[in-house]
Design an enzyme around this catalytic site. Structure first.
Site, mmCIF file in Angstrom:
data_model
loop_
_atom_site.group_PDB
_atom_site.id
_atom_site.type_symbol
_atom_site.label_atom_id
_atom_site.label_comp_id
_atom_site.label_asym_id
_atom_site.label_seq_id
_atom_site.Cartn_x
_atom_site.Cartn_y
_atom_site.Cartn_z
ATOM 1 N N LYS A 6 0.859 -1.203 0.000
ATOM 2 C CA LYS A 6 0.000 0.000 0.000
ATOM 3 C C LYS A 6 0.887 1.243 0.000
ATOM 4 C CE LYS A 6 -1.698 1.769 4.057
ATOM 5 N NZ LYS A 6 -1.448 3.188 4.224
ATOM 6 N N ASN A 7 1.906 1.256 0.906
ATOM 7 C CA ASN A 7 2.682 2.492 1.073
ATOM 8 C C ASN A 7 3.688 2.703 -0.038
ATOM 9 O OD1 ASN A 7 1.129 2.912 3.253
ATOM 10 N ND2 ASN A 7 2.699 2.455 4.779
ATOM 11 N N CYS A 31 -5.471 8.779 8.713
ATOM 12 C CA CYS A 31 -5.843 8.020 9.917
ATOM 13 C C CYS A 31 -5.604 8.871 11.167
ATOM 14 C CB CYS A 31 -4.955 6.789 10.038
ATOM 15 S SG CYS A 31 -5.745 5.314 9.430
ATOM 16 N N ARG A 45 -0.278 14.414 12.120
ATOM 17 C CA ARG A 45 0.085 14.261 10.698
ATOM 18 C C ARG A 45 0.403 15.606 10.022
ATOM 19 N NH1 ARG A 45 -1.869 9.104 9.485
ATOM 20 N NH2 ARG A 45 -0.039 8.902 8.165
ATOM 21 N N ASP A 54 3.654 0.611 12.242
ATOM 22 C CA ASP A 54 2.423 0.081 11.653
ATOM 23 C C ASP A 54 2.092 -1.328 12.136
ATOM 24 O OD1 ASP A 54 3.429 1.566 8.551
ATOM 25 O OD2 ASP A 54 2.301 2.386 10.231
ATOM 26 N N ARG A 113 -8.826 -0.585 3.739
ATOM 27 C CA ARG A 113 -7.931 0.434 3.157
ATOM 28 C C ARG A 113 -6.558 -0.151 2.836
ATOM 29 N NH1 ARG A 113 -6.320 4.907 6.494
ATOM 30 N NH2 ARG A 113 -4.959 5.043 4.687
HETATM 31 C C1 EPZ Z 1 3.893 6.944 6.178
HETATM 32 O O1 EPZ Z 1 3.156 7.970 6.796
HETATM 33 C C2 EPZ Z 1 2.920 5.793 5.998
HETATM 34 N N1 EPZ Z 1 1.806 6.218 5.130
HETATM 35 C C3 EPZ Z 1 2.386 5.361 7.359
HETATM 36 O O2 EPZ Z 1 1.546 4.236 7.128
HETATM 37 C C4 EPZ Z 1 3.566 4.931 8.223
HETATM 38 O O3 EPZ Z 1 3.089 4.627 9.516
HETATM 39 C C5 EPZ Z 1 4.572 6.061 8.327
HETATM 40 O O4 EPZ Z 1 4.968 6.512 7.014
HETATM 41 C C6 EPZ Z 1 5.802 5.557 9.078
HETATM 42 O O5 EPZ Z 1 6.738 6.529 9.211
HETATM 43 C C7 EPZ Z 1 1.991 6.154 3.786
HETATM 44 O O6 EPZ Z 1 3.052 5.783 3.298
HETATM 45 C C8 EPZ Z 1 0.820 6.561 2.933
HETATM 46 P P1 EPZ Z 1 6.103 10.088 8.318
HETATM 47 P P2 EPZ Z 1 3.755 9.477 6.816
HETATM 48 O O7 EPZ Z 1 6.189 11.346 7.536
HETATM 49 O O8 EPZ Z 1 4.589 9.708 5.610
HETATM 50 C C9 EPZ Z 1 6.271 13.479 11.674
HETATM 51 C C10 EPZ Z 1 -0.188 2.829 7.695
HETATM 52 O O9 EPZ Z 1 -0.698 2.406 8.724
HETATM 53 N N2 EPZ Z 1 6.188 14.449 10.563
HETATM 54 O O10 EPZ Z 1 7.182 9.048 8.118
HETATM 55 O O11 EPZ Z 1 2.631 10.395 7.107
HETATM 56 C C11 EPZ Z 1 5.006 12.648 11.783
HETATM 57 O O12 EPZ Z 1 4.029 13.339 12.548
HETATM 58 C C12 EPZ Z 1 0.190 4.285 7.568
HETATM 59 O O13 EPZ Z 1 0.061 2.152 6.677
HETATM 60 C C13 EPZ Z 1 6.245 15.803 10.871
HETATM 61 O O14 EPZ Z 1 6.342 16.192 12.028
HETATM 62 O O15 EPZ Z 1 4.703 9.388 8.097
HETATM 63 C C14 EPZ Z 1 5.499 11.407 12.466
HETATM 64 O O16 EPZ Z 1 5.594 11.669 13.853
HETATM 65 C C15 EPZ Z 1 -0.075 4.998 8.855
HETATM 66 N N3 EPZ Z 1 6.186 16.700 9.850
HETATM 67 C C16 EPZ Z 1 6.913 11.235 11.896
HETATM 68 O O17 EPZ Z 1 7.297 12.511 11.375
HETATM 69 C C17 EPZ Z 1 6.066 16.298 8.534
HETATM 70 O O18 EPZ Z 1 6.038 17.173 7.632
HETATM 71 C C18 EPZ Z 1 7.024 10.206 10.775
HETATM 72 O O19 EPZ Z 1 5.987 10.475 9.863
HETATM 73 C C19 EPZ Z 1 6.001 14.924 8.258
HETATM 74 C C20 EPZ Z 1 6.069 14.010 9.284
#
Ligand code: EPZ
Length: 417
Positions: A22-23, A118, A123, A306, A398
């Site tokens: 998915k990701n 989610c 986010r 995840d 999803r």
């Molecule tokens: C991706 O989310 C995945 N989603 C998530 O999968 C997964 O849990 C996550 O990466 C793991 O890191 C998709 O790929 C569509 P991040 P993403 O940016 O990109 C903070 C699932 O269950 N952050 O790596 O949104 C954020 O809040 C889903 O399959 C900022 O602060 O995650 C988090 O604490 C859920 N500012 C951390 O970084 C930003 O601009 C990592 O988030 C971006 C992120």
């Protein structure tokens, strides 16, 4: 939203084949919009998030042909004239934020609604927007709408405060059409990023990972492709999920997986008593009790956030009490409290959840609030005595491809109403 009626306690036996990630596919689909021409994706998972992206493609008037049963999706990409994507389609679907990097890169402008997602945390997208600014874009973010604009994009060094999957993907897209050599430092290491890097190079872009950094040589002209095919990497979260289901309920042979992408958790479980037969592309998981574990979720290659909720269900059956500490999102543990309705004993303390082991699950009605939490409720229901009703089963659809087909094939008694 739909409900799943589960009669638990059956021994689940059989084979489950892992589909595309998915990701990864959610990052590959928008990347096809960066070129003109025909792109066919293979091993596309049958998940509702794909439908959400295709609704956005309809909104952008992009032609595509989706052969769901063949797991194939062909996109006929061409110039997009509509550079305003302000629609509820985006607000309810986090991965739509990939349009920011793609459209800013190719068209040097985009107006888009703030993407949703989610409820596992706030986010934010500040890393994405800071990265775009570093490439020379003007960013206007009013809280509900993001306006991106750039005369041109100039290569830069982008250094993320922490590893971010989404921000890394988005800056790869944008830098592909920035003049010069950009370097993304402290880039995320997830395999889905490498899947995107592989695809960008197949399209003709120049993207190279060198340890923690990603180097991108910007293109001056929009690329034209003839007829490209690309297969999506297997879903490591789905693979770990079904291995855990086998450890909970019987004997499941999980095939078409990539062991190197899930090694950290698999080796940990095996070292703590899990009955696992492991090869590079298949794992046979047999019902067994694991010893108590203290787990801290981490970015790849650590134990992924995840899988935390699903792993927790296995530990609720474990030999001794366990702790899972979440380091990525602020609200990953709501489903653990919901699981207490199935005779579990979980307690959230700050960013950790304390799990009492050795529990007998007893069926009840539970409410899902996010994708992986929903999966944990369904898997607990399958391992529970009597009947469990999981409200909002749509969440699991999803991210778990051909969900009911796969569960029924191993003997799960599950009806959807
Ligand atoms: C991706 O989310 C995945 N989603 C998530 O999968 C997964 O849990 C996550 O990466 C793991 O890191 C998709 O790929 C569509 P991040 P993403 O940016 O990109 C903070 C699932 O269950 N952050 O790596 O949104 C954020 O809040 C889903 O399959 C900022 O602060 O995650 C988090 O604490 C859920 N500012 C951390 O970084 C930003 O601009 C990592 O988030 C971006 C992120």
């Amino acid at each position: 939203m739909k409900k799943a009626i589960i009669i638990g306690g059956n021994e689940l036996k059989g084979e489950i084949k892992i589909d595309g990630a998915k990701n990864s596919v959610l990052a590959l689909l928008p990347a096809a919009l960066m070129v003109n021409g025909k792109v066919t994706f293979e091993n596309v998972p049958n998940i509702s998030d794909i439908k959400s992206f295709l609704e956005i493609f309809d909104y952008l008037e992009i032609d595509y042909f989706y052969e769901k049963s063949a797991a194939k999706l062909t996109i006929h990409s061409r110039e997009i004239t509509n550079l305003e994507v302000v629609t509820p389609l985006v607000e309810s679907f986090r991965a739509s934020y990939y349009l920011m990097g793609v459209m800013l890169g190719r068209y040097k402008q985009l107006t888009i609604s703030m993407p949703g997602g989610c409820k596992i945390g706030t986010r934010p997208v500040d890393y994405h927007l800071e990265g775009f600014k570093a490439l020379g874009a003007d960013v206007d973010f009013s809280g509900s709408t993001i306006i991106l604009k750039a005369e041109k994009l100039i290569a830069s060094e982008i250094n993320f405060p922490r590893k971010s999957v989404g921000a890394t993907m988005n800056l790869i897209y944008a830098a592909c059409y920035a003049e010069g050599l950009s370097v993304i430092k402290n880039a995320a290491l997830e395999p889905e990023i490498d899947d995107l890097i592989g695809f960008m190079n197949v399209l003709g872009f120049k993207v190279l990972r060198i340890q923690n950094d990603i180097h991108i040589e910007g293109m001056e002209k929009i690329l034209n492709v003839d007829d490209i095919s690309y297969s999506v990497v297997p879903d490591r979260i789905e693979a770990m999920s079904y291995v855990i289901l086998g450890l909970l309920t019987g004997e499941i042979k999980v095939t078409n997986l990539n062991y190197s992408h899930i090694k950290k958790l698999i080796d940990l479980l095996k070292a703590h008593g899990a009955d696992l037969e492991i090869s590079d592309t298949e794992i046979i998981a047999r019902k067994s009790t694991v010893k108590a574990l203290d787990i801290v979720t981490e970015e790849y290659p650590g134990v992924p956030t995840d899988i935390a909720q699903i792993l927790g269900v296995l530990l609720m059956k474990g030999d001794g009490d366990s702790v899972i500490t979440e380091t990525i999102f602020e609200n990953r543990f709501e489903s653990f409290i919901e699981l207490n309705k199935l005779n579990c004993k979980n307690e959230i303390v700050d960013d950790s959840v304390k799990i009492t082991g050795g529990r007998d699950f007893i069926g009840n009605t539970v409410i899902a609030k996010d994708l992986r939490g929903c999966a944990s409720l369904v898997f607990a229901g399958l391992a529970a005595k009597f009947q469990t009703i999981v409200e909002n089963i749509d969440y699991m659809e999803r991210g778990y491809s051909n969900l009911y087909k796969k569960l029924s094939a191993v003997g799960a008694n599950i009806q959807i109403i």
